[in-house]
Design a protein around this motif. Structure first.
Motif, PDB file in Angstrom:
ATOM      1  N   LEU A   1       0.828  -1.198   0.000  1.00  0.00           N
ATOM      2  CA  LEU A   1       0.000   0.000   0.000  1.00  0.00           C
ATOM      3  C   LEU A   1       0.867   1.253   0.000  1.00  0.00           C
ATOM      4  N   ALA A   2       1.911   1.276   0.802  1.00  0.00           N
ATOM      5  CA  ALA A   2       2.805   2.437   0.849  1.00  0.00           C
ATOM      6  C   ALA A   2       3.487   2.660  -0.495  1.00  0.00           C
ATOM      7  N   VAL A   3       3.916   1.599  -1.137  1.00  0.00           N
ATOM      8  CA  VAL A   3       4.542   1.720  -2.449  1.00  0.00           C
ATOM      9  C   VAL A   3       3.519   2.210  -3.471  1.00  0.00           C
ATOM     10  N   ALA A   4       2.305   1.692  -3.427  1.00  0.00           N
ATOM     11  CA  ALA A   4       1.264   2.112  -4.365  1.00  0.00           C
ATOM     12  C   ALA A   4       0.933   3.585  -4.182  1.00  0.00           C
ATOM     13  N   LEU A   5       0.820   4.033  -2.946  1.00  0.00           N
ATOM     14  CA  LEU A   5       0.519   5.441  -2.691  1.00  0.00           C
ATOM     15  C   LEU A   5       1.652   6.343  -3.139  1.00  0.00           C
ATOM     16  N   SER A   6       2.883   5.933  -2.925  1.00  0.00           N
ATOM     17  CA  SER A   6       3.994   6.785  -3.320  1.00  0.00           C
ATOM     18  C   SER A   6       4.143   6.837  -4.831  1.00  0.00           C
ATOM     19  N   ALA A   7       3.621   5.852  -5.540  1.00  0.00           N
ATOM     20  CA  ALA A   7       3.713   5.843  -6.999  1.00  0.00           C
ATOM     21  C   ALA A   7       2.627   6.684  -7.647  1.00  0.00           C
ATOM     22  N   CYS A   8       1.570   7.023  -6.918  1.00  0.00           N
ATOM     23  CA  CYS A   8       0.482   7.804  -7.495  1.00  0.00           C
ATOM     24  C   CYS A   8       0.937   9.224  -7.772  1.00  0.00           C
ATOM     25  N   GLY A   9       0.422   9.791  -8.847  1.00  0.00           N
ATOM     26  CA  GLY A   9       0.602  11.207  -9.109  1.00  0.00           C
ATOM     27  C   GLY A   9       2.012  11.619  -9.413  1.00  0.00           C
ATOM     28  N   GLY A  10       2.743  10.845 -10.179  1.00  0.00           N
ATOM     29  CA  GLY A  10       4.005  11.324 -10.686  1.00  0.00           C
ATOM     30  C   GLY A  10       5.224  11.026  -9.850  1.00  0.00           C
ATOM     31  N   GLY A  11       5.157  10.144  -8.888  1.00  0.00           N
ATOM     32  CA  GLY A  11       6.368   9.690  -8.263  1.00  0.00           C
ATOM     33  C   GLY A  11       6.627  10.135  -6.844  1.00  0.00           C
ATOM     34  N   GLY A  12       5.655  10.675  -6.153  1.00  0.00           N
ATOM     35  CA  GLY A  12       5.801  10.949  -4.741  1.00  0.00           C
ATOM     36  C   GLY A  12       6.634  12.160  -4.422  1.00  0.00           C
ATOM     37  N   ASN A  13       7.337  12.081  -3.272  1.00  0.00           N
ATOM     38  CA  ASN A  13       8.067  13.234  -2.737  1.00  0.00           C
ATOM     39  C   ASN A  13       9.062  13.831  -3.725  1.00  0.00           C
ATOM     40  N   GLY A  14       9.818  12.990  -4.417  1.00  0.00           N
ATOM     41  CA  GLY A  14      10.831  13.489  -5.348  1.00  0.00           C
ATOM     42  C   GLY A  14      10.227  14.294  -6.479  1.00  0.00           C
ATOM     43  N   ALA A  15       9.158  13.767  -7.084  1.00  0.00           N
ATOM     44  CA  ALA A  15       8.485  14.484  -8.171  1.00  0.00           C
ATOM     45  C   ALA A  15       7.843  15.763  -7.657  1.00  0.00           C
ATOM     46  N   ALA A  16       7.249  15.696  -6.476  1.00  0.00           N
ATOM     47  CA  ALA A  16       6.616  16.881  -5.893  1.00  0.00           C
ATOM     48  C   ALA A  16       7.659  17.943  -5.578  1.00  0.00           C
ATOM     49  N   GLN A  17       8.776  17.535  -4.998  1.00  0.00           N
ATOM     50  CA  GLN A  17       9.813  18.507  -4.659  1.00  0.00           C
ATOM     51  C   GLN A  17      10.401  19.120  -5.929  1.00  0.00           C
ATOM     52  N   SER A  18      10.606  18.314  -6.947  1.00  0.00           N
ATOM     53  CA  SER A  18      11.133  18.829  -8.203  1.00  0.00           C
ATOM     54  C   SER A  18      10.181  19.848  -8.827  1.00  0.00           C
ATOM     55  N   ALA A  19       8.887  19.502  -8.890  1.00  0.00           N
ATOM     56  CA  ALA A  19       7.894  20.420  -9.462  1.00  0.00           C
ATOM     57  C   ALA A  19       7.776  21.690  -8.624  1.00  0.00           C
ATOM     58  N   ALA A  20       7.713  21.543  -7.307  1.00  0.00           N
ATOM     59  CA  ALA A  20       7.592  22.712  -6.431  1.00  0.00           C
ATOM     60  C   ALA A  20       8.822  23.609  -6.540  1.00  0.00           C
ATOM     61  N   ASN A  21       9.997  23.012  -6.626  1.00  0.00           N
ATOM     62  CA  ASN A  21      11.227  23.787  -6.752  1.00  0.00           C
ATOM     63  C   ASN A  21      11.268  24.541  -8.079  1.00  0.00           C
TER      64      ASN A  21
END
Length: 117
Positions: free
Chosen positions: A7-27
């Motif tokens: 479940l944790a892996v599935a959630l982190s894979a949703c929406g473009g790759g989790g923390n890394g993708a979010a941090q990259s986009a936000a940055n």
């Protein structure tokens, strides 16, 4: 135990790759706001969010960021995997502000907010 890991892996894979993708986009978006570059700000956003971004709104936030000094980067503060929303501390030479980003399933920003701290 295995179910929770899957479940944790599935959630982190949703929406473009989790923390890394979010941090990259936000940055990327934060750097573009800081540079007062509306077109660059919109390039990482979904169509609905692009329509809400104006030159004036980017300029206002850019001015507030510049008052805090040079942009230094982001530090993850929290995540909401259900909403695919991430909160970062935007660090500047003389202060900080929170940056909240929500990613759509394609990894584009569906929401972006800057909150003074």
């Amino acid at each position: 135990m295995i179910g929770a890991t899957v479940l944790a892996v599935a959630l982190s894979a949703c929406g473009g790759g989790g923390n890394g993708a979010a941090q990259s986009a936000a940055n990327t978006i934060t750097k573009s706001v800081y540079a007062n570059d509306t077109a660059a700000v919109q390039s990482d956003m979904d169509a609905a969010l692009k329509a809400q971004v104006t030159r004036a709104s980017v300029g206002i936030i850019s001015d507030k960021m510049h008052k805090l000094g040079d942009y230094k980067g982001l530090t993850l503060l929290s995540t909401d995997a259900i909403k695919n929303e991430y909160t970062f501390r935007g660090d500047f030479g003389n202060g900080s502000m929170n940056v909240v980003i929500k990613l759509d399933p394609d990894g584009k920003a569906a929401a972006y907010r800057v909150i003074p701290t």
